[in-house]
Scaffold this motif. Sequence first.
Motif, PDB file in Angstrom:
ATOM      1  N   GLN A  89      39.360 -30.730  18.081  1.00 20.59           N
ATOM      2  CA  GLN A  89      39.187 -29.866  19.281  1.00 20.59           C
ATOM      3  C   GLN A  89      40.567 -28.775  19.296  1.00 20.59           C
ATOM      4  O   GLN A  89      40.365 -27.608  19.835  1.00 20.59           O
ATOM      5  CB  GLN A  89      38.943 -30.548  20.506  1.00 20.59           C
ATOM      6  CG  GLN A  89      37.467 -30.935  20.749  1.00 20.59           C
ATOM      7  CD  GLN A  89      37.519 -31.993  21.829  1.00 20.59           C
ATOM      8  OE1 GLN A  89      38.407 -32.439  22.701  1.00 20.59           O
ATOM      9  NE2 GLN A  89      36.372 -32.500  22.284  1.00 20.59           N
ATOM     10  N   TYR A  90      41.595 -29.324  19.137  1.00 15.45           N
ATOM     11  CA  TYR A  90      42.606 -28.540  19.067  1.00 15.45           C
ATOM     12  C   TYR A  90      42.867 -27.595  18.054  1.00 15.45           C
ATOM     13  O   TYR A  90      43.348 -26.517  18.125  1.00 15.45           O
ATOM     14  CB  TYR A  90      44.013 -29.341  19.520  1.00 15.45           C
ATOM     15  CG  TYR A  90      44.093 -29.992  20.787  1.00 15.45           C
ATOM     16  CD1 TYR A  90      44.205 -28.952  22.018  1.00 15.45           C
ATOM     17  CD2 TYR A  90      44.083 -31.194  21.160  1.00 15.45           C
ATOM     18  CE1 TYR A  90      44.297 -29.514  23.362  1.00 15.45           C
ATOM     19  CE2 TYR A  90      44.251 -31.711  22.431  1.00 15.45           C
ATOM     20  CZ  TYR A  90      44.392 -30.805  23.487  1.00 15.45           C
ATOM     21  OH  TYR A  90      44.662 -31.233  24.955  1.00 15.45           O
ATOM     22  N   ILE A  91      42.568 -28.033  16.816  1.00 11.56           N
ATOM     23  CA  ILE A  91      42.541 -27.076  15.558  1.00 11.56           C
ATOM     24  C   ILE A  91      41.660 -26.012  15.821  1.00 11.56           C
ATOM     25  O   ILE A  91      42.052 -24.791  15.606  1.00 11.56           O
ATOM     26  CB  ILE A  91      41.918 -27.879  14.459  1.00 11.56           C
ATOM     27  CG1 ILE A  91      43.198 -29.209  13.997  1.00 11.56           C
ATOM     28  CG2 ILE A  91      42.024 -27.144  13.276  1.00 11.56           C
ATOM     29  CD1 ILE A  91      42.686 -30.100  13.065  1.00 11.56           C
ATOM     30  N   LYS A  92      40.332 -26.365  16.513  1.00 11.57           N
ATOM     31  CA  LYS A  92      39.460 -25.238  16.538  1.00 11.57           C
ATOM     32  C   LYS A  92      39.885 -24.211  17.728  1.00 11.57           C
ATOM     33  O   LYS A  92      39.327 -23.107  17.866  1.00 11.57           O
ATOM     34  CB  LYS A  92      38.185 -25.803  16.875  1.00 11.57           C
ATOM     35  CG  LYS A  92      37.415 -26.590  15.815  1.00 11.57           C
ATOM     36  CD  LYS A  92      36.240 -27.229  16.260  1.00 11.57           C
ATOM     37  CE  LYS A  92      35.156 -26.323  16.609  1.00 11.57           C
ATOM     38  NZ  LYS A  92      33.902 -27.178  16.894  1.00 11.57           N
ATOM     39  N   ARG A  93      40.916 -24.587  18.464  1.00  9.44           N
ATOM     40  CA  ARG A  93      41.585 -23.537  19.465  1.00  9.44           C
ATOM     41  C   ARG A  93      42.736 -22.812  18.552  1.00  9.44           C
ATOM     42  O   ARG A  93      43.396 -22.030  19.392  1.00  9.44           O
ATOM     43  CB  ARG A  93      42.224 -24.271  20.599  1.00  9.44           C
ATOM     44  CG  ARG A  93      40.969 -25.025  21.533  1.00  9.44           C
ATOM     45  CD  ARG A  93      41.496 -25.464  22.553  1.00  9.44           C
ATOM     46  NE  ARG A  93      41.749 -24.340  23.602  1.00  9.44           N
ATOM     47  CZ  ARG A  93      42.018 -24.670  25.033  1.00  9.44           C
ATOM     48  NH1 ARG A  93      41.684 -25.707  25.464  1.00  9.44           N
ATOM     49  NH2 ARG A  93      42.362 -23.567  25.697  1.00  9.44           N
ATOM     50  N   ASN A  94      42.800 -22.927  17.348  1.00 12.37           N
ATOM     51  CA  ASN A  94      43.619 -22.372  16.610  1.00 12.37           C
ATOM     52  C   ASN A  94      45.131 -22.692  16.742  1.00 12.37           C
ATOM     53  O   ASN A  94      46.066 -21.885  17.158  1.00 12.37           O
ATOM     54  CB  ASN A  94      43.570 -20.766  16.666  1.00 12.37           C
ATOM     55  CG  ASN A  94      44.185 -19.946  15.512  1.00 12.37           C
ATOM     56  OD1 ASN A  94      44.348 -20.511  14.355  1.00 12.37           O
ATOM     57  ND2 ASN A  94      44.673 -18.778  15.635  1.00 12.37           N
ATOM     58  N   LYS A  95      45.213 -24.071  17.082  1.00 13.19           N
ATOM     59  CA  LYS A  95      46.883 -24.644  17.323  1.00 13.19           C
ATOM     60  C   LYS A  95      47.301 -24.986  16.204  1.00 13.19           C
ATOM     61  O   LYS A  95      46.588 -25.674  15.221  1.00 13.19           O
ATOM     62  CB  LYS A  95      46.766 -25.426  18.685  1.00 13.19           C
ATOM     63  CG  LYS A  95      46.090 -24.772  19.781  1.00 13.19           C
ATOM     64  CD  LYS A  95      46.851 -23.838  20.442  1.00 13.19           C
ATOM     65  CE  LYS A  95      46.250 -23.367  21.852  1.00 13.19           C
ATOM     66  NZ  LYS A  95      47.248 -22.210  22.373  1.00 13.19           N
ATOM     67  N   PHE A  96      48.665 -25.393  16.200  1.00 15.91           N
ATOM     68  CA  PHE A  96      49.316 -25.966  15.101  1.00 15.91           C
ATOM     69  C   PHE A  96      49.535 -27.461  15.846  1.00 15.91           C
ATOM     70  O   PHE A  96      50.329 -27.630  16.534  1.00 15.91           O
ATOM     71  CB  PHE A  96      50.697 -25.397  14.722  1.00 15.91           C
ATOM     72  CG  PHE A  96      51.293 -26.211  13.625  1.00 15.91           C
ATOM     73  CD1 PHE A  96      51.027 -26.176  12.427  1.00 15.91           C
ATOM     74  CD2 PHE A  96      52.245 -27.017  14.069  1.00 15.91           C
ATOM     75  CE1 PHE A  96      51.583 -26.727  11.190  1.00 15.91           C
ATOM     76  CE2 PHE A  96      53.119 -27.961  12.823  1.00 15.91           C
ATOM     77  CZ  PHE A  96      52.496 -27.730  11.644  1.00 15.91           C
ATOM     78  N   VAL A  97      48.663 -28.425  14.904  1.00 17.29           N
ATOM     79  CA  VAL A  97      48.250 -29.590  15.939  1.00 17.29           C
ATOM     80  C   VAL A  97      49.141 -30.699  15.085  1.00 17.29           C
ATOM     81  O   VAL A  97      49.285 -30.826  13.889  1.00 17.29           O
ATOM     82  CB  VAL A  97      46.880 -30.132  15.687  1.00 17.29           C
ATOM     83  CG1 VAL A  97      46.788 -31.392  16.364  1.00 17.29           C
ATOM     84  CG2 VAL A  97      45.765 -29.222  16.441  1.00 17.29           C
ATOM     85  N   THR A  98      49.984 -31.574  16.035  1.00 11.50           N
ATOM     86  CA  THR A  98      50.816 -32.607  15.566  1.00 11.50           C
ATOM     87  C   THR A  98      50.491 -33.848  16.493  1.00 11.50           C
ATOM     88  O   THR A  98      50.034 -33.559  17.512  1.00 11.50           O
ATOM     89  CB  THR A  98      52.265 -32.143  15.785  1.00 11.50           C
ATOM     90  OG1 THR A  98      52.605 -31.971  17.293  1.00 11.50           O
ATOM     91  CG2 THR A  98      52.501 -31.133  15.077  1.00 11.50           C
ATOM     92  N   LEU A  99      50.803 -34.950  15.886  1.00 15.71           N
ATOM     93  CA  LEU A  99      50.531 -36.117  16.536  1.00 15.71           C
ATOM     94  C   LEU A  99      51.709 -37.150  16.336  1.00 15.71           C
ATOM     95  O   LEU A  99      52.360 -37.252  15.170  1.00 15.71           O
ATOM     96  CB  LEU A  99      49.293 -36.950  15.993  1.00 15.71           C
ATOM     97  CG  LEU A  99      47.977 -36.320  16.429  1.00 15.71           C
ATOM     98  CD1 LEU A  99      47.593 -35.386  15.152  1.00 15.71           C
ATOM     99  CD2 LEU A  99      46.737 -37.179  16.588  1.00 15.71           C
ATOM    100  N   PHE A 100      51.964 -38.034  17.542  1.00  9.02           N
ATOM    101  CA  PHE A 100      52.876 -38.876  17.038  1.00  9.02           C
ATOM    102  C   PHE A 100      52.278 -40.325  17.445  1.00  9.02           C
ATOM    103  O   PHE A 100      51.737 -40.527  18.636  1.00  9.02           O
ATOM    104  CB  PHE A 100      54.254 -38.753  18.155  1.00  9.02           C
ATOM    105  CG  PHE A 100      55.308 -39.391  17.569  1.00  9.02           C
ATOM    106  CD1 PHE A 100      56.436 -38.976  16.858  1.00  9.02           C
ATOM    107  CD2 PHE A 100      55.374 -40.850  17.998  1.00  9.02           C
ATOM    108  CE1 PHE A 100      57.385 -39.597  16.362  1.00  9.02           C
ATOM    109  CE2 PHE A 100      56.921 -41.494  17.507  1.00  9.02           C
ATOM    110  CZ  PHE A 100      57.653 -40.903  16.957  1.00  9.02           C
ATOM    111  N   GLY A 101      52.310 -41.297  16.453  1.00  5.79           N
ATOM    112  CA  GLY A 101      51.828 -42.659  16.925  1.00  5.79           C
ATOM    113  C   GLY A 101      52.965 -43.504  17.404  1.00  5.79           C
ATOM    114  O   GLY A 101      53.944 -43.117  17.492  1.00  5.79           O
ATOM    115  N   GLY A 102      52.643 -44.699  17.434  1.00  8.06           N
ATOM    116  CA  GLY A 102      51.328 -45.554  17.100  1.00  8.06           C
ATOM    117  C   GLY A 102      51.493 -45.817  15.575  1.00  8.06           C
ATOM    118  O   GLY A 102      52.227 -45.351  14.983  1.00  8.06           O
TER     119      GLY A 102
END
Length: 314
Positions: free
Chosen positions: A94-107
Amino acid sequence: MSTTNNYAGIPDQFAQLETAKVILIPVPYDGTSTWGKGADKGPEAFLKASENMELYDIETATEPYQQGIYLADAITEDSSPEAMVNEVHKTTKQYIKRNKFVTLFGGEHSVSIGTIRAFNECFSNLTVLHIDAHADLRESYDGTKFNHACAVHEASQHTNLIQVGIRSMDVIEKTYMDEEKTFFAHDMSTDEYWVDKVVDLMTENVFITFDLDALDPSIMPSTGTPEPGGLFWYETLEFLKQVFEEKNVVGFDIVELCPNAVDKSSDFLAAKLYYKMLSYKFMGQSIDETYDNTYDVDLKSGNSNISKFEEDED
């Protein structure tokens, strides 16, 4: 302690979803780890350390936070490993499709199954750069294919997977490993050209999944499964900087921080690593320059690769 709910306590003007170029999604999940527990506490420790970090990057002479970093709601789905992966997949996409640079921190590393799936559906001819001590190529483990030991099995079947820093694996994983695209730690220690070799194997679009146990436990002890013989700080930064300079890094995740109450240095290293990666991504871009991270045109037309994983989206 920051009085805001923003990443690193940055001012509100740099933390708005509408204008931020970067999305940070915490995923405090530790449902499949098999030795050291505590990765579910990793995102909180990372965020607290980030609040105490200087926000000017000396090397690039930039302040990456000014590109805008939106701290998304944490993904807390933990009813099953599969449910967690599906939620990570859906939210990331969903966030990629908003044209954002998406990062995650796990976990723990199982979260990356959903992350990689989303990026592979959105970007053509994707390279997954897997930086880790462990191969994580098992098809299933402990009765599920959504285990941390299976983190990049799906990527090995559907992306250009390149593995760096590997120094621990089960013999069954050789079945799925492409040794031409695997850089073992013992070989890297004697090969001064390993960085160039890794980059040469990449396609243009690159997603990075960084397991913190890729680093040597002398600088990163707080992981669930530490292994001797890992990467050190400046060689890691030199490698990452070259990847960001020569390829289009479309997103990344960082996983497997298991904080402990005695030593906070690992938390701070994780915070600095995340911020350094952002500095490399945006070091050539002005603050007011529009971010362009165009995703796969097939996805826009409704003909994405989603069917190959038989996932339904809401």
